[in-house]
Design a protein around this motif. Structure first.
Motif, PDB file in Angstrom:
ATOM      1  N   ALA A 163       1.559  17.537   6.846  1.00 14.08           N
ATOM      2  CA  ALA A 163       0.370  18.393   7.000  1.00 14.08           C
ATOM      3  C   ALA A 163       0.776  19.870   7.008  1.00 14.08           C
ATOM      4  N   VAL A 205      -6.016  12.689   6.054  1.00  9.87           N
ATOM      5  CA  VAL A 205      -4.976  11.675   5.917  1.00  9.87           C
ATOM      6  C   VAL A 205      -5.628  10.371   5.485  1.00  9.87           C
ATOM      7  N   ALA A 261      -4.353  10.421  13.219  1.00  7.32           N
ATOM      8  CA  ALA A 261      -5.610  11.108  13.541  1.00  7.32           C
ATOM      9  C   ALA A 261      -5.885  11.185  15.046  1.00  7.32           C
ATOM     10  N   LEU A 311      -6.315  17.080  12.766  1.00  2.00           N
ATOM     11  CA  LEU A 311      -6.591  16.868  11.345  1.00  2.00           C
ATOM     12  C   LEU A 311      -8.084  17.068  11.100  1.00  2.00           C
ATOM     13  N   ASP A 312      -8.476  17.087   9.827  1.00  2.00           N
ATOM     14  CA  ASP A 312      -9.864  17.382   9.491  1.00  2.00           C
ATOM     15  C   ASP A 312     -10.644  16.169   8.988  1.00  2.00           C
ATOM     16  N   CYS A 333     -10.746  13.881  14.325  1.00  2.00           N
ATOM     17  CA  CYS A 333     -11.508  14.156  13.095  1.00  2.00           C
ATOM     18  C   CYS A 333     -12.381  12.965  12.721  1.00  2.00           C
TER      19      CYS A 333
END
Lengths: 247, 86
Positions: A104, A119, A133, A138-139, A173
Motif C-alpha cells: 500500500a 485490497v 482491512a 485502507l479505502d 473500509c
C-alpha cells in the motif's frame, strides 16, 4: 482513451523491512489514480494472478501483487514456491499485514497516486484481504471466498491461523464479499455469520453468494470456473473500487 | 480445500526431475487443488530435498482413484518381495 500500461517485476519493502518481489501493473497516465493491492491465492504468485493485476491496470488502477512466498522461495517457480510455503504452514498473519502495508505504501508513493488504496484477495488471499482491512488503514476491500475468517482449519492442519470474526469491529473500509453457494471453505453458514457481525458492527459491506458456484469460481484456469458468477463478480468488483477508490 | 492439510514424512531415496536425479529426504502428501492436473481436487505428493531449495521438487498430482490404486500397488509389490528384502 489512452490505454497504455506497464507491467513489471519490482522490489517493494515488506514486513520487517524485507525486500520482497512484487508484480506492478500501472496505467501510463499521469493520474490521479486509485491503487489496488492484489493478494494471490494459495497456489501462489502465478500467471493467473498476474493477469488479474494487469486487468486492474487496464481499468485505470495502479496495481501491485506482492509475492507472499518471496522469502521461502526466492526465484523459484510459483508452484515450487507454493509447495515450500505449504510445507511450512502458510504465511504468518503478522507478516501478511506487513507485506500488504508495504504494498500500500508503494502504491501511495507513486506520483500518479490519488492516495486511495484498496485490497482484493482470492482463496487464502480472501481471508488475508479481510485481515489487511481490519489491520491497516485502507479505502476498500474485496474478499473472494476466503476461508477461516469465521471458523478454524480442521484439526491437524499445519495452518496456524485463527478466526478473525472478533476483529470485524476494526474494519477500516467498506467490504465487498463474493462467495459460491457450493463452497465449504467458507460455507454459506460461515458467510452468513460474517455478514451478521458486519451488520452488528455497522460496517459498510455488500455480500453476494452465487448459486451453482463453489470455491475459486473466478479462476479461468480451473474446472471450478463459473463464467456467469465470475462476470457478475468482476462487474461488482469494479463498481466497488470505482465508488471508493476513484479520485 | 485450501486448508494446508498436509502429511509430511522423512523418506530416503532419489527422484528424477527436469534437472536430473536428486536425493530426496522429505515428502509432503496432501489432497487439494492441483496446479496442472484436471479435476478440482487431487492427491498431491512432493518429493523434496529442502537443503537444495524449493525448486528441488518432484511433484505428482493424481486423481483420488488413481492415488488409492497406486498406494495399493505399492503395498502389493512390497509385500510380495522375497523375505528380508523389503
Amino acid at each position: 482513451m489512452y490505454d497504455a500500461m506497464i507491467a513489471e517485476t519490482v522490489q517493494i519493502t515488506g514486513h520487517g523491512g524485507d525486500a520482497i518481489e512484487a508484480y506492478s501493473a500501472r496505467p501510463l497516465r499521469p493520474g490521479p489514480l486509485g491503487g489496488v493491492v492484489v493478494i494471490h491465492h494459495m497456489p501462489g504468485y502465478d500467471e493467473w494472478t498476474k493477469e488479474i493485476a494487469r486487468k486492474f491496470a487496464v481499468s485505470g488502477y495502479n496495481t501491485v501483487l506482492p509475492n507472499l512466498y518471496s522469502r521461502e522461495a526466492p526465484g523459484a517457480s510459483p508452484d515450487d514456491a507454493a509447495a515450500a510455503a505449504r510445507a511450512r504452514g502458510g504465511v504468518p498473519d503478522g507478516r501478511l499485514v506487513g507485506d500488504v502495508a508495504g504494498a500500500a505504501a508503494y502504491l501511495r508513493g507513486l506520483t500518479s497516486s490519488n492516495g486511495r488504496v484498496g485490497v482484493i484477495g482470492y482463496c487464502s488471499g480472501g481471508r488475508q484481504s479481510f485481515l489487511a482491512a481490519v489491520s491497516l488503514p485502507l479505502d476498500a476491500a474485496v474478499d473472494c471466498y476466503g476461508a477461516f475468517v469465521v471458523g478454524t482449519p480442521p484439526e491437524g492442519s499445519p495452518l496456524k491461523v485463527g478466526p478473525l470474526l472478533d476483529r470485524t469491529k476494526d474494519l477500516s473500509c467498506p467490504l465487498l464479499g463474493l462467495f459460491g453457494a457450493d463452497d465449504r471453505y467458507p460455507s454459506p453458514e460461515q458467510v452468513t455469520e460474517l455478514e451478521q457481525e458486519l451488520k452488528a458492527q455497522g460496517k459498510t459491506h455488500e455480500f453476494h453468494t452465487y448459486e451453482g458456484a463453489g470455491h475459486a469460481f473466478f479462476n479461468t484456469g480451473r474446472p471450478a470456473y463459473r463464467p456467469e458468477a465470475a462476470l457478475d463478480g468482476w462487474q461488482r468488483v469494479f463498481t466497488w473500487f470505482g465508488r471508493y477508490l476513484a479520485a | 480445500m485450501c486448508t494446508y492439510l498436509t502429511e509430511k514424512l522423512e523418506i530416503s531415496g532419489s527422484a528424477k526431475g527436469p534437472s536430473g536425479w536428486i536425493r530426496v529426504s522429505d515428502a509432503s502428501v496432501y489432497f487439494d487443488h492441483p496446479v496442472h492436473a484436471s479435476g478440482e481436487h487431487t492427491l498431491n505428493i512432493d518429493f523434496l530435498n529442502p537443503p537444495m531449495g524449493p525448486s528441488a521438487r518432484v511433484a505428482v498430482e493424481l486423481s483420488a482413484e488413481s492415488a488409492r490404486a497406486l498406494a495399493k500397488a505399492i503395498a502389493v509389490v512390497l509385500d510380495s518381495a522375497p523375505p528380508g528384502l523389503a
